[in-house]
Design a protein around this motif. Structure first.
Motif, PDB file in Angstrom:
ATOM      1  N   ARG B 562       0.828  -1.200   0.000  1.00  0.00           N
ATOM      2  CA  ARG B 562       0.000   0.000   0.000  1.00  0.00           C
ATOM      3  C   ARG B 562       0.872   1.264   0.000  1.00  0.00           C
ATOM      4  NH1 ARG B 562      -5.168   0.108   2.305  1.00  0.00           N
ATOM      5  NH2 ARG B 562      -4.681  -1.767   3.457  1.00  0.00           N
ATOM      6  N   ARG B 621     -18.312   0.048   2.557  1.00  0.00           N
ATOM      7  CA  ARG B 621     -17.571  -0.915   3.337  1.00  0.00           C
ATOM      8  C   ARG B 621     -17.881  -2.331   2.881  1.00  0.00           C
ATOM      9  NH1 ARG B 621     -17.712  -1.384   9.320  1.00  0.00           N
ATOM     10  NH2 ARG B 621     -16.223  -2.986   8.737  1.00  0.00           N
ATOM     11  N   SER B 622     -19.078  -2.526   2.356  1.00  0.00           N
ATOM     12  CA  SER B 622     -19.445  -3.876   1.943  1.00  0.00           C
ATOM     13  C   SER B 622     -18.758  -4.235   0.642  1.00  0.00           C
ATOM     14  CB  SER B 622     -20.966  -3.954   1.761  1.00  0.00           C
ATOM     15  OG  SER B 622     -21.258  -5.041   0.914  1.00  0.00           O
ATOM     16  N   MET B 623     -18.047  -5.358   0.654  1.00  0.00           N
ATOM     17  CA  MET B 623     -17.341  -5.801  -0.537  1.00  0.00           C
ATOM     18  C   MET B 623     -18.309  -6.040  -1.680  1.00  0.00           C
ATOM     19  SD  MET B 623     -14.043  -6.392  -0.492  1.00  0.00           S
ATOM     20  CE  MET B 623     -12.673  -7.198   0.288  1.00  0.00           C
ATOM     21  N   SER B 626     -19.468  -2.953  -3.218  1.00  0.00           N
ATOM     22  CA  SER B 626     -18.361  -2.312  -3.931  1.00  0.00           C
ATOM     23  C   SER B 626     -18.178  -2.924  -5.307  1.00  0.00           C
ATOM     24  CB  SER B 626     -17.057  -2.470  -3.148  1.00  0.00           C
ATOM     25  OG  SER B 626     -17.007  -1.554  -2.100  1.00  0.00           O
ATOM     26  N   LEU B 671     -13.539 -14.341   1.154  1.00  0.00           N
ATOM     27  CA  LEU B 671     -13.018 -13.101   1.729  1.00  0.00           C
ATOM     28  C   LEU B 671     -13.983 -12.546   2.758  1.00  0.00           C
ATOM     29  CD1 LEU B 671     -11.611 -11.230  -1.383  1.00  0.00           C
ATOM     30  CD2 LEU B 671     -10.348 -12.409   0.410  1.00  0.00           C
ATOM     31  N   ALA B 674     -16.885  -7.472   4.792  1.00  0.00           N
ATOM     32  CA  ALA B 674     -16.704  -6.027   4.903  1.00  0.00           C
ATOM     33  C   ALA B 674     -15.220  -5.724   4.911  1.00  0.00           C
ATOM     34  CB  ALA B 674     -17.349  -5.503   6.179  1.00  0.00           C
ATOM     35  N   ARG B 675     -14.882  -4.596   4.352  1.00  0.00           N
ATOM     36  CA  ARG B 675     -13.476  -4.222   4.336  1.00  0.00           C
ATOM     37  C   ARG B 675     -13.091  -3.616   5.673  1.00  0.00           C
ATOM     38  NH1 ARG B 675     -12.622  -0.548  -0.701  1.00  0.00           N
ATOM     39  NH2 ARG B 675     -14.598   0.301   0.019  1.00  0.00           N
ATOM     40  N   GLU B 676     -11.810  -3.666   5.947  1.00  0.00           N
ATOM     41  CA  GLU B 676     -11.337  -3.011   7.161  1.00  0.00           C
ATOM     42  C   GLU B 676     -11.499  -1.507   6.988  1.00  0.00           C
ATOM     43  OE1 GLU B 676      -7.286  -4.158   8.040  1.00  0.00           O
ATOM     44  OE2 GLU B 676      -7.755  -6.106   7.170  1.00  0.00           O
ATOM     45  N   GLU B 678     -10.040   1.938   7.292  1.00  0.00           N
ATOM     46  CA  GLU B 678      -8.679   2.453   7.368  1.00  0.00           C
ATOM     47  C   GLU B 678      -8.642   3.718   8.186  1.00  0.00           C
ATOM     48  OE1 GLU B 678      -7.252   2.852   3.447  1.00  0.00           O
ATOM     49  OE2 GLU B 678      -7.947   0.834   2.961  1.00  0.00           O
ATOM     50  N   ARG B 683      -6.731   7.499   4.699  1.00  0.00           N
ATOM     51  CA  ARG B 683      -7.760   7.728   3.674  1.00  0.00           C
ATOM     52  C   ARG B 683      -7.616   9.118   3.079  1.00  0.00           C
ATOM     53  NH1 ARG B 683     -13.593   6.279   5.663  1.00  0.00           N
ATOM     54  NH2 ARG B 683     -12.792   7.311   7.500  1.00  0.00           N
TER      55      ARG B 683
END
Lengths: 498, 945
Positions: B562, B621-623, B626, B671, B674-676, B678, B683
């Motif tokens: 990253r 946040r939801s994969m 997204s 997976l 939800a994504r972490e 940040e 951000r």
């Protein structure tokens, strides 16, 4: 053989070899023999191509028989033909090493196929005379190298591979953006055609910006400051033959493209671009050496030295004189076998001592004198020590720098040379001179395996020594290549016929 | 001379074999080589008069101005005789000293390699050639100092010597190159004629300073002297040869050689005199501080080197004569004393003078040699050393504007040298008998005493009859002075100031020797005060370097993907955007922009939707959501292609989007949903970067669009597509004919990518699906899938067929076919799909590539045309050609690619449980020969590609 056939062979031979090894996937020994034959054929075609160029000048052929600049052109000048020949040479050395240097699992999962497709991409990039086609070959070698990296699937390897592919994709995007801009402004992708069509861009004031995009795209691939961090993060993870091809050839593709595109598209460098290049070159030389200075892992250490060497080449381009370019070209030519042999050597050192940590190695000088002797040549060549070929490259570049009155860069180059000497001396003192940890080496290689693994390393060392002792032929080659880089008339003439 | 060098190098290469063949007599046999060279140079010497020199030249790397040119004049002859003569003597000695050593062969290899390099240095006429040999001596010295490589100090000292002389060497190289620019040649013989012009050139100052730096590091001048005492870790024959007689004199040789070119200026005199004088004192004081014979010898060597530099700095007839004579004097007595010290060490096991005494009875011959050498070192008549010292005093007294400073320093240094000679000779050989363990001591073997005795006798002979040396010394002096100098050599010049100074020197020296013990203690105490010496600086510098490097590397290398990506984008925004702003080329005209947007209302609206979807994808946040949003982006782009009337692109984009969503959903099962979240700061950073890069690209595009487009190439495609490419669909003709090589590369990419995905998924740890076991597909789906499969396959073939003339082609057809199978897969799961396919889809990759390459080769084989040249036949009204075959290859690769990935993925996320996989051990780590091990215990099919 006609030029049309000779020019395509360095791309077709590895492609066909790759497919044949794929067909022979259940027969590892057949794969190995095919691989050996394929690289030998590649070396032969590269050599023939070089001879043809030396005899008949720059060679070009139009793919699909569509006239330039409409179709895709393949061109071989001294630089391209020389690089293709050297590529074939080191590929053959690596193929020999890989007879015993690659584990059965990697072979089963397609090492040989990927190796040859990688070679196809490399040669494609060296030979193409088309900007977008160059991008395509970049993609080929990027994906092939990425898969070679993940082939073992260790955590460290995946981590390195993700960094590798992530940053390199950004490089590709930058390159692609540059291509798009150039095409939008000139309406052509043919490099020779572009050489005559850039005045539009120059007048629009966009030249420096486009140059920056190319510099970022190629600079990342070449491992130039400040975007080289992916390289030491990944090069030490695969086994020696893979790392050796990467170190020997991949960064060279990046720096070759930089030379090719900058000399054709930006033949009168603005002070701005030149300054940026020189700063980048100086920082690359120094920081690469700095990085190597503190590495404990031998392969990572070597990876940093890959970076440092690229700085020298970039410096030659930055001077933008015939002598500077000759130095850069000579440096590339000799650095390919140097890096290949050092990474193969790194693998052997690891196998003999059972560790890749410099602090735990030892005893090679006592127990493997041949290996030790073979290390001296590429290692001290890297430090620019005579009579090894690296010296001639450095001599030319320093001479060019002094002639161009670039005192600072010359000083930086010499200091980086001294740092490299320190690094090489440390490796020698620790891994070779110091007694082995447990009173002997751990490896239990059979004599046959050792001969096969040491063969290419010793062979490369002998060739390098010969080049160092009689540098004139290679220097002539580099000199002519440089002349054609500064005066692009013959190149354009060969491609466009005008 | 080239012949001599080649012989010498050949001798070095043959040395290991000779050692093995000669056995006990190795030293004597190996000495024959240098002895023959010595005789040869002696014979050649007859023809080298004061004004005549022999020059040989051969082309080597002429383009770089590097010739294999050699010159034999008085100076090089003197050095060549020294190098070969002492080489022979010491080769004999080493045979005894290292008798039975495991690495004797390697020793002689390096020893004679050094000898060759040293000969090269003194014979080379070309500066670059000289430099090459110069570095060669450094490299050989490095390997010889580290000969006892098991010992840590030996390794450290070797590296230190290499670094100091190597860094000096780099300065020297720069200096030589500048000198070459200033003088217009790299040939010393040419440069000597241009001395005056060079000395008034702008580059004179840097060239001189850099060359002096090279000479000073090599010849151990203050403040670079510290490496020399440490280099005593080398075996004694090496110290005797390299570090007293020859290599450390290379700097002296260089200064003498360049004197006619660079010398005679105030800068030259002051620099050399100051460095030399400081070196004399530091060496003389250092010699009294030590009790190790070799360290005492090393420091007294430093004194001698300082003396030589001072004399060369004065750069006039008398001082040059003194320098040449003293050079010989020192080489003789110092090498003898080193050999004596080695013999003592060899016989008693120690080199510490405090533990030694009265050895003269046990080792009479060695003692005799030591006395001769010691008297010469102390500068007492009738030894050669006396001649040398008298000449040196005279030379220093002959300088007017320096007054008494230089003679005072010289007397001090020489007095301390007298004391050092006492320490080296009187202490071990005279006085009360003392050995470390009181054991019986024997005389050294023949091979070890003969050398010192011979050298000692030569010193005596030259002292008694200095006229023997008239010819070589006068030739050498002439060469250094660049003009004939009238010289005479005698033991006795009568009573003069120099003689008084000599007497004072001896008196002071004897006093210092008598008071050695208190002086030594005082010096040892002082040493604690002088922690700030140059060696400390070297160590601190090295330490600082390592710390800087470590910090710098952490700074650049510590990161995650990253942060690397962020850095990369940052550099892009900065470099490209910055350049754009700095160098111009962009002018924002909002009014024009707005007009443009109003002219294309639908497109503008679509772009707004795409932009919004992208923003949503980044924020959610939801994969799952997204990915869906990204799907909107893709479809929006496809629609845009439709509006721009590019149906092929739109179709491809559309199919790719569908497949991506399918694949992404497959991946999703493994997976987190939800994504972490940040940290806000990161951000923010990412947002700034995204805006910066986006703005840069937008500005670039605007700048390009301002320019008129040159449409020659696309126009050609439009015109040639039908008559030349036999296809009405220009896009397809471009893909399979005009730019087929691009397509070939791209399908290679697909094939390799598929292999990569297969490997990663095959070897990867099987993921537990987070969604539980896959639900049983609905009956409707199953019923529909069969029907759709057939329909889609037919469509795909149709697309492939018509592609050359209507929208379609291999890419699109392949995607259709793959979608059909994917649909079937969703309905009937993996096992049945694989049964349906019969062959693994990977096969299609190889076959497809082969078809594509093969189609390109048809023209090469049939017509000798370039690769990928279309070959066409008419079947009725139908034109069939190799480009169509090429498209079939594309079709196959696309199908193979998609299905390989989808099926591999399916196996991982929904397949039977597998045992965790071990990563492949690299062959190096395993450090063992290949041991085939099964990787996949109990998977459904053999692991292969």
């Amino acid at each position: 053989m006609s030029a049309a056939v000779l020019l395509i062979l360095p791309i077709i031979v590895p492609a066909v070899t790759g497919m044949l090894t794929l067909l022979a996937r259940s027969f590892p020994s057949a794969q190995r023999v095919l691989s050996l034959l394929g690289t030998t054929a590649l070396f032969a075609t590269g050599g023939l191509l070089l001879v043809q160029v030396q005899a008949g000048g720059i060679q070009a052929t139009q793919m699909g028989d569509w006239p330039a600049p409409f179709g895709i052109t393949l061109v071989a000048d001294y630089l391209s033909a020389g690089l293709v020949a050297v590529t074939g040479f080191v590929a053959a050395a690596v193929a020999v090493y890989a007879l015993r240097g690659i584990d059965a699992e990697r072979e089963k999962f397609g090492f040989h196929t990927l190796f040859h497709l990688l070679l196809m991409g490399i040669n494609g990039a060296f030979l193409t005379g088309d900007l977008f086609n160059m991008y395509v070959w970049f993609e080929v070698l990027l994906i092939a190298s990425f898969v070679l990296l993940v082939l073992g699937n260790g955590r460290e390897q995946l981590d390195g591979a993700v960094k590798y592919v992530g940053i390199n994709l950004v490089a590709s995007v930058s390159f692609l953006a540059a291509i798009g801009l150039v095409y939008g402004m000139t309406g052509t992708l043919n490099l020779a055609d572009l050489a005559g069509s850039m005045q539009n861009v120059r007048q629009s004031g966009m030249e420096a910006t486009v140059a920056m995009l190319f510099l970022i795209g190629f600079g990342i691939k070449a491992g130039l400051f400040p975007l080289y961090f992916w390289l030491p993060a990944s090069y030490h993870t695969p086994p020696a033959p893979i790392a050796a091809v990467f170190a020997g050839l991949l960064t060279k593709v990046g720096i070759y493209s930089l030379l090719r595109v900058f000399t054709l598209l930006f033949p009168e460098p603005t002070g701005y671009t030149q300054t940026v290049l020189l700063v980048v070159a100086g920082a690359t030389m120094l920081l690469g050496a700095f990085g190597a200075l503190v590495q404990r892992n031998v392969l990572r250490l070597l990876a940093f030295l890959v970076i440092s060497a690229m700085g020298y080449v970039a410096m030659g381009l930055g001077f933008f004189t015939t002598l500077g370019l000759a130095g850069a070209v000579f440096y590339i030519f000799q650095d390919i076998p140097v890096k290949t042999s050092l990474f193969l050597m790194g693998g052997l050192m690891e196998r003999e001592t059972g560790t890749n940590q410099l602090g735990d190695m030892g005893g090679i000088y006592t127990h493997r004198p041949l290996l030790a002797a073979a290390f001296i040549v590429p290692a001290f060549s890297l430090a620019g020590f005579p009579p090894f070929p690296g010296f001639w490259g450095k001599l030319t570049l320093v001479q060019a720098g002094l002639a161009a009155e670039q005192w600072t860069l010359v000083a930086v180059a010499l200091i980086a040379g001294a740092l490299t000497l320190l690094i090489v001396g440390q490796v020698w003192a620790r891994a070779f001179w110091r007694p082995a940890r447990n009173d002997g080496l751990v490896s239990n290689m059979s004599a046959g395996t050792r001969t096969i693994l040491q063969g290419p390393v010793v062979g490369l060392a002998l060739v390098l020594l010969a080049v160092g002792l009689y540098a004139q032929p290679l220097f002539d080659l580099a000199q002519t290549a440089a002349v054609h880089l500064t005066d692009t008339g013959p190149y354009v003439q060969a491609v466009l016929g005008r | 001379m080239l012949l001599a060098l080649l012989f010498s190098i050949g001798w070095a290469l043959a040395a290991p074999l000779l050692v093995r063949a000669a056995g006990r007599a190795a030293g004597w046999v190996l000495a024959l080589g240098p002895a023959a060279l010595f005789a040869g140079f002696l014979a050649a010497g007859g023809t080298v008069g004061p004004e005549a020199s022999i020059r040989e030249t051969a082309a080597w790397v002429p383009t770089l101005g590097v010739e294999a040119s050699f010159v034999l004049d008085g100076l090089s002859l003197l050095f060549a005789l020294l190098v070969t003569g002492l080489g022979a003597v010491i080769a004999v000695y080493a045979g005894s000293y290292l008798h039975g050593h495991r690495d004797l062969g390697r020793f002689y290899l390096l020893f004679f390699a050094f000898l060759s390099a040293m000969l090269g240095v003194v014979l080379a006429d070309n500066l670059i050639l000289l430099f090459i040999f110069w570095e060669g001596t450094s490299l050989c010295s490095y390997l010889l100092v580290g000969f006892k490589h098991e010992s840590t100090p030996a390794r450290t000292s070797a590296l230190q010597a290499l670094l100091v002389t190597g860094a000096g060497g780099l300065a020297l190289l720069a200096g030589f190159l500048l000198l070459g620019i200033a003088g217009g040649s790299f040939e010393l013989s040419v440069l000597m004629e241009r001395g005056a012009a060079i000395r008034s050139h702008d580059l004179y100052l840097p060239a001189f300073l850099l060359i002096a730096l090279g000479a000073f590091t090599k010849s151990a001048q203050v403040p670079f002297h510290f490496w020399l005492p440490n280099a005593m870790a080398a075996p004694t024959p090496v110290s005797a040869y390299l570090h007293s007689a020859t290599m450390v004199k290379a700097g002296i040789y260089l200064l003498a050689r360049t004197d006619p070119i660079l010398g005679g200026t105030g800068l030259w005199t002051w620099t050399l005199a100051a460095a030399g004088a400081a070196t004399m004192l530091v060496g003389a004081v250092g010699a009294l501080r030590h009790t190790d014979l070799k360290k005492v010898l090393a420091y007294s060597t430093i004194t001698a080197l300082g003396t030589l530099v001072v004399l060369l700095g004065l750069s006039y007839g008398a001082s040059i004569k003194a320098a040449i004579v003293f050079l010989l004097v020192h080489a003789l007595y110092k090498s003898a004393l080193f050999l004596v010290a080695g013999s003592i060490d060899h016989e008693t096991g120690t080199r510490n003078v405090l533990h030694l005494g009265g050895l003269r009875r046990a080792m009479p011959l060695t003692a005799a040699a030591a006395v001769l050498a010691g008297l010469s070192m102390a500068g007492l008549p009738p030894l050669f050393g006396f001649v040398g010292k008298e000449l040196a005093y005279k030379a220093k007294l002959g300088v007017e504007n320096l007054g008494w400073l230089l003679p005072t320093i010289a007397v001090t240094a020489n007095a301390l040298t007298v004391a050092a000679a006492g320490i080296l000779v009187a202490r071990p050989f005279f006085g009360r008998r003392r050995t470390p363990d009181g054991s019986q001591v024997h005389e050294a073997p023949l091979g070890m005493w003969v050398g010192p005795v011979v050298i000692g006798l030569v010193g005596l002979a030259f002292g008694l009859v200095p006229g023997l040396l008239y010819a070589p010394v006068s030739a050498a002096v002439d060469a250094v002075a660049g003009e004939p100098v009238d010289i005479n050599l005698a033991l006795w010049y009568g009573v003069n100031t120099a003689l008084y100074l000599s007497l004072a020197t001896v008196a002071l020296g004897v006093a210092a020797f008598a008071g050695w013990t208190p002086i030594r203690y005082a010096l040892l105490r002082l040493r604690r005060l002088s922690r700030a010496g140059p060696e400390r600086a070297y160590e601190a510098g090295l330490d600082g370097l390592f710390r800087l490097a470590a910090w710098q590397t952490r700074f650049f290398e510590g990161g995650s993907v990253r942060s690397y990506l962020a850095a990369t984008f940052g550099v892009i925004a900065l470099a490209v955007g910055g350049t754009l702003l700095l160098r111009g080329g962009v002018s924002l005209q909002p009014a024009v922009l707005l007009d443009g947007l109003q002219a294309l209302p639908y497109e503008t609206g679509l772009v707004a939707i795409v932009g919004a979807a992208a923003l949503v994808a980044a924020r959610l946040r939801s994969m799952l959501l997204s990915i869906t949003s990204l799907g909107v982006v893709g479809l929006g782009l496809a629609l845009l292609f439709v509006m721009m009337s590019a149906p092929d692109l739109a179709m491809t984009q559309f199919l790719v989007e569908v497949l991506i969503v399918v694949i992404a959903l497959g991946v999703m099962q493994a997976l987190p949903l939800a994504r972490e979240v940040e940290p806000r700061g990161r951000r923010g950073r990412d947002a700034v970067l995204a805006v910066a890069v986006g703005a840069t690209v937008s500005m670039l595009l605007l700048a390009v669009l301002r320019l008129p487009f040159d449409a020659t190439v696309p126009q050609y495609f439009l015109e040639e597509s039908v008559p030349g490419g036999f296809g009405r669909n220009v896009v397809n003709v471009i893909l399979v004919d005009f730019r087929a090589l691009d397509t070939l590369g791209e399908i290679a990419v697909l094939a390799v990518a598929a292999v990569g995905a297969f490997v990663v998924l095959k070897l990867g740890r099987p993921a537990r699906s987070r969604l539980g076991p896959p639900p049983v597909p609905s009956v409707v789906l199953r019923a529909g899938a069969r029907l759709l499969l057939a329909l889609l396959v037919v469509t795909s073939l149709f697309m492939l067929w018509r592609g050359h003339n209507e929208p379609g082609g291999g890419f699109i057809g392949g995607l259709f076919a793959a979608s059909a199978v994917v649909l079937y897969l969703m309905a009937f799961r993996q096992a049945r799909t694989e049964r349906l396919l019969r062959v693994p889809p990977r096969s299609a990759l190889g076959v497809g590539l082969a078809v594509a390459v093969g189609s390109g080769l048809v023209g090469v084989a049939l017509a000798g045309a370039p690769f990928l040249t279309g070959q066409w036949v008419a079947v009725g009204t139908l034109k069939l050609g190799t480009p169509l075959l090429f498209d079939v290859g594309v079709f196959l690769v696309v199908v193979g690619f998609t299905l390989t990935i989808v099926l591999s993925l399916e196996r991982v996320v929904a397949g039977p449980p597998q045992p965790p996989q071990q990563p492949l051990a690299s062959p190096e780590a395993a450090a063992a020969d290949r041991q085939p091990a099964r990787l996949n215990g109990g998977t459904t099919e053999p692991a292969e590609v």
